[in-house]
Motif scaffolding. Sequence first.
Motif, PDB file in Angstrom:
ATOM      1  N   VAL A   1       0.814  -1.118  -0.396  1.00 53.53           N
ATOM      2  CA  VAL A   1      -0.016   0.039   0.089  1.00 53.53           C
ATOM      3  C   VAL A   1       0.845   0.829  -0.108  1.00 53.53           C
ATOM      4  O   VAL A   1       0.179   2.214  -0.532  1.00 53.53           O
ATOM      5  CB  VAL A   1      -0.950   0.433   1.459  1.00 53.53           C
ATOM      6  N   LEU A   2       1.938   1.099   0.806  1.00 53.98           N
ATOM      7  CA  LEU A   2       3.267   1.887   0.796  1.00 53.98           C
ATOM      8  C   LEU A   2       3.469   2.720  -1.002  1.00 53.98           C
ATOM      9  O   LEU A   2       3.624   3.280  -1.458  1.00 53.98           O
ATOM     10  CB  LEU A   2       3.920   2.111   1.217  1.00 53.98           C
ATOM     11  N   LEU A   3       3.460   1.488  -1.699  1.00 53.69           N
ATOM     12  CA  LEU A   3       3.869   1.684  -3.402  1.00 53.69           C
ATOM     13  C   LEU A   3       3.120   2.143  -3.894  1.00 53.69           C
ATOM     14  O   LEU A   3       3.379   3.436  -4.709  1.00 53.69           O
ATOM     15  CB  LEU A   3       4.440   0.619  -3.211  1.00 53.69           C
ATOM     16  N   VAL A   4       1.831   2.093  -3.733  1.00 58.94           N
ATOM     17  CA  VAL A   4       0.328   2.191  -4.033  1.00 58.94           C
ATOM     18  C   VAL A   4       0.383   3.641  -4.359  1.00 58.94           C
ATOM     19  O   VAL A   4       0.376   4.692  -4.595  1.00 58.94           O
ATOM     20  CB  VAL A   4      -0.684   1.392  -3.986  1.00 58.94           C
ATOM     21  N   ALA A   5       0.432   4.357  -2.458  1.00 56.19           N
ATOM     22  CA  ALA A   5       0.303   5.451  -2.264  1.00 56.19           C
ATOM     23  C   ALA A   5       1.557   6.714  -2.842  1.00 56.19           C
ATOM     24  O   ALA A   5       1.314   7.469  -3.573  1.00 56.19           O
ATOM     25  CB  ALA A   5       0.704   5.545  -0.389  1.00 56.19           C
ATOM     26  N   ALA A   6       2.835   6.106  -3.157  1.00 54.80           N
ATOM     27  CA  ALA A   6       3.602   6.315  -3.682  1.00 54.80           C
ATOM     28  C   ALA A   6       3.452   6.980  -4.999  1.00 54.80           C
ATOM     29  O   ALA A   6       3.428   8.142  -5.744  1.00 54.80           O
ATOM     30  CB  ALA A   6       5.323   6.208  -3.284  1.00 54.80           C
ATOM     31  N   LEU A   7       3.434   5.894  -5.613  1.00 51.57           N
ATOM     32  CA  LEU A   7       3.019   6.315  -7.312  1.00 51.57           C
ATOM     33  C   LEU A   7       1.727   6.660  -7.397  1.00 51.57           C
ATOM     34  O   LEU A   7       1.722   8.251  -8.238  1.00 51.57           O
ATOM     35  CB  LEU A   7       2.489   4.945  -7.847  1.00 51.57           C
ATOM     36  N   ASN A   8       0.897   6.852  -6.608  1.00 51.02           N
ATOM     37  CA  ASN A   8      -0.342   8.427  -6.798  1.00 51.02           C
ATOM     38  C   ASN A   8       0.276   9.817  -6.139  1.00 51.02           C
ATOM     39  O   ASN A   8      -0.412  10.466  -7.581  1.00 51.02           O
ATOM     40  CB  ASN A   8      -1.282   7.301  -5.809  1.00 51.02           C
TER      41      ASN A   8
END
Length: 209
Positions: free
Chosen positions: A17-24
């Motif tokens: 979820v941190l990866l997804v947050a960073a991409l967003n």
Amino acid sequence: MPTAPPAISPTVLRRTVLLVAALNLAYFFVEAGVALAIGSVSLIADSVDFLEDTAVNLLIALALGWSLRARSRAGKVMAVIICVPALAAAWEAFSKFRHPEAPDVVPLVVTAGGAVLVNGLCTWVLARHRHAGGSMTAAAFLAARNDVLVNAAIILMGLVTAWTGSGWPDVVLGVVIIAVNVTAAHEVWEVAEDERVAAKALAGEEIGD
């Protein structure tokens, strides 16, 4: 007989979820920058989706280790953060109502295409954990998947703009996306408020203020 969701390490879920947050978060700045440069209401509004998804995925990461009270405070801060660019998009839409100029179609379509790729990647990353990480992870997966459809709608709107030369399709779609984003911010606030009430209940405090 239904099978139980596969077990998943909290560490793996947090990294996901941190990866997804960073991409967003990264693409929020890209899309917002292009939107302001070409004056596109729909792109400004769509950039808020990326900020919203950043907040949701950060909340999931926080939920794995923070107390209810701390998550409540963080959730309310994130809800306010989501509203800031939404207000900017609303102002852009308001300023264009009298004389809506058509945005530059090429950067609009290219940027929306990039948004499709980012949201598609986030959907793929979250897909393997959507049943294992609880309701919030499932919601994050569905939000990313639905955002792909919104991005596709922006591309279609860009083609209509190129055909008509009118700025109205961009303004109308932008207003629709703004309304969706304000609703999402309200939902994040309500979840945070529920966590605040739950924290007070656990602490044995009176629930009335």
